[in-house]
Scaffold this active site. Structure first.
Site, mmCIF file in Angstrom:
data_model
loop_
_atom_site.group_PDB
_atom_site.id
_atom_site.type_symbol
_atom_site.label_atom_id
_atom_site.label_comp_id
_atom_site.label_asym_id
_atom_site.label_seq_id
_atom_site.Cartn_x
_atom_site.Cartn_y
_atom_site.Cartn_z
ATOM 1 N N GLN A 22 2.905 9.940 1.845
ATOM 2 C CA GLN A 22 4.268 9.387 1.914
ATOM 3 C C GLN A 22 5.179 9.899 0.799
ATOM 4 O O GLN A 22 6.395 9.768 0.897
ATOM 5 C CB GLN A 22 4.215 7.850 1.873
ATOM 6 C CG GLN A 22 3.621 7.256 3.139
ATOM 7 C CD GLN A 22 3.469 5.758 3.003
ATOM 8 O OE1 GLN A 22 2.504 5.284 2.427
ATOM 9 N NE2 GLN A 22 4.417 5.004 3.521
ATOM 10 N N CYS A 75 6.115 -0.343 7.515
ATOM 11 C CA CYS A 75 5.763 0.854 6.744
ATOM 12 C C CYS A 75 6.957 1.261 5.902
ATOM 13 O O CYS A 75 8.089 1.271 6.396
ATOM 14 C CB CYS A 75 5.373 1.986 7.695
ATOM 15 S SG CYS A 75 4.913 3.512 6.848
ATOM 16 N N LEU A 76 6.693 1.608 4.658
ATOM 17 C CA LEU A 76 7.781 2.018 3.758
ATOM 18 C C LEU A 76 8.450 3.307 4.257
ATOM 19 O O LEU A 76 9.587 3.580 3.891
ATOM 20 C CB LEU A 76 7.248 2.216 2.338
ATOM 21 C CG LEU A 76 6.734 0.935 1.661
ATOM 22 C CD1 LEU A 76 6.039 1.256 0.349
ATOM 23 C CD2 LEU A 76 7.872 -0.055 1.446
ATOM 24 N N GLU A 110 -3.149 2.913 5.609
ATOM 25 C CA GLU A 110 -2.993 3.982 4.608
ATOM 26 C C GLU A 110 -3.856 5.184 4.969
ATOM 27 O O GLU A 110 -3.418 6.329 4.802
ATOM 28 C CB GLU A 110 -3.390 3.491 3.207
ATOM 29 C CG GLU A 110 -2.624 2.296 2.679
ATOM 30 C CD GLU A 110 -1.139 2.369 2.871
ATOM 31 O OE1 GLU A 110 -0.581 3.478 2.907
ATOM 32 O OE2 GLU A 110 -0.512 1.309 3.016
ATOM 33 N N HIS A 133 -2.197 7.441 7.356
ATOM 34 C CA HIS A 133 -1.209 8.346 6.748
ATOM 35 C C HIS A 133 -1.867 9.651 6.297
ATOM 36 O O HIS A 133 -1.273 10.727 6.410
ATOM 37 C CB HIS A 133 -0.547 7.692 5.529
ATOM 38 C CG HIS A 133 0.580 6.749 5.845
ATOM 39 N ND1 HIS A 133 1.713 7.147 6.533
ATOM 40 C CD2 HIS A 133 0.773 5.437 5.545
ATOM 41 C CE1 HIS A 133 2.540 6.107 6.631
ATOM 42 N NE2 HIS A 133 1.998 5.053 6.046
ATOM 43 N N GLY A 157 0.839 -1.192 0.000
ATOM 44 C CA GLY A 157 0.000 0.000 0.000
ATOM 45 C C GLY A 157 0.873 1.240 0.000
ATOM 46 O O GLY A 157 2.062 1.163 0.332
HETATM 47 O O1 GNR Z 1 4.157 -2.620 2.547
HETATM 48 C C1 GNR Z 1 3.511 -2.498 3.592
HETATM 49 N N1 GNR Z 1 3.228 -3.603 4.339
HETATM 50 C C2 GNR Z 1 2.359 -3.609 5.406
HETATM 51 C C3 GNR Z 1 2.342 -4.733 6.217
HETATM 52 C C4 GNR Z 1 1.492 -4.809 7.293
HETATM 53 C C5 GNR Z 1 0.634 -3.762 7.551
HETATM 54 C C6 GNR Z 1 0.648 -2.625 6.768
HETATM 55 C C7 GNR Z 1 1.498 -2.547 5.687
HETATM 56 S S1 GNR Z 1 1.485 -1.153 4.677
HETATM 57 C C8 GNR Z 1 3.110 -1.160 4.057
HETATM 58 C C9 GNR Z 1 3.285 -0.093 2.990
HETATM 59 C C10 GNR Z 1 3.123 1.277 3.618
HETATM 60 O O2 GNR Z 1 3.926 1.778 4.335
HETATM 61 N N2 GNR Z 1 2.017 1.886 3.388
HETATM 62 O O3 GNR Z 1 1.776 3.078 3.948
HETATM 63 NI NI NI Z 2 2.897 3.147 5.767
#
Ligand code: GNR
Ligand code: NI
Length: 167
Positions: A51, A91-92, A134, A137, A46
């Protein structure tokens, strides 16, 4: 299409509140396609516009392994939620940190798609977790804010140190 730069926690811009998209147009669709490309390249399941430092209510989600189940949510709302479930999240914008967060188990989301059409979607499991992550965020909330202050301080120190080392 373009791969955009993902803001890294702790960056204050991750705490900005996104505004609603007033008109779904070509610029919106270009952003959606860049968000999807950036998410797939990362790779992640996601990505929220916040972001990539765009403060509009747009998220993309694809929990498939084949990268062919893209879901686009513009101006998303959660109109129903039930149950509770714990999930280890990442989270990325917070690379290398994985922590358990408690959220609703099932949700019903309502949003516009990339054509500007309204839809509703029932979600559970990882999809439900991801949509909630998401949408946080978009209101400036990063998943680590659900953790204790002690854990947050440790994560912040670790990521700041890592940022220094890679500059
Ligand atoms: O890639 C993502 N993996 C994830 C794993 C468990 C719960 C939420 C996520 S979202 C994350 C990508 C991201 O940071 N989205 O904002
Ligand atoms: Ni995230």
């Amino acid at each position: 299409m373009a791969i955009l730069k993902i803001l890294q926690y702790p960056d204050e811009r991750l705490h900005k509140i996104a505004r609603n998209v007033m008109q779904v147009n070509e610029a919106t669709r270009k952003l959606v396609s860049d968000l999807a490309e950036t998410m797939y390249a990362a790779p992640g399941v996601g990505l929220a516009a916040t972001q990539v430092d765009v403060h509009e209510r747009i998220i993309v989600v694809d929990i498939s392994e084949t990268h062919n189940q893209l879901k686009v949510f513009i101006n998303p709302e959660i109109i129903a939620r039930s149950g509770i479930s714990d999930c280890e999240e990442g989270c990325l914008s917070v690379p290398g940190i994985y922590e358990t967060v408690t959220r609703a188990e099932k949700i019903t989301a309502r949003a516009l798609n990339e054509k500007g059409e309204a839809f509703t979607l029932n979600a559970e499991g990882l999809l439900a977790v991801c949509i909630q992550h998401e949408m946080d965020h978009l209101v400036g909330k990063v998943f680590v804010e659900y953790l204790s202050q002690l854990k947050q301080n440790r994560i912040r120190a670790k990521l700041k140190k890592r940022l220094r080392e890679t500059m």
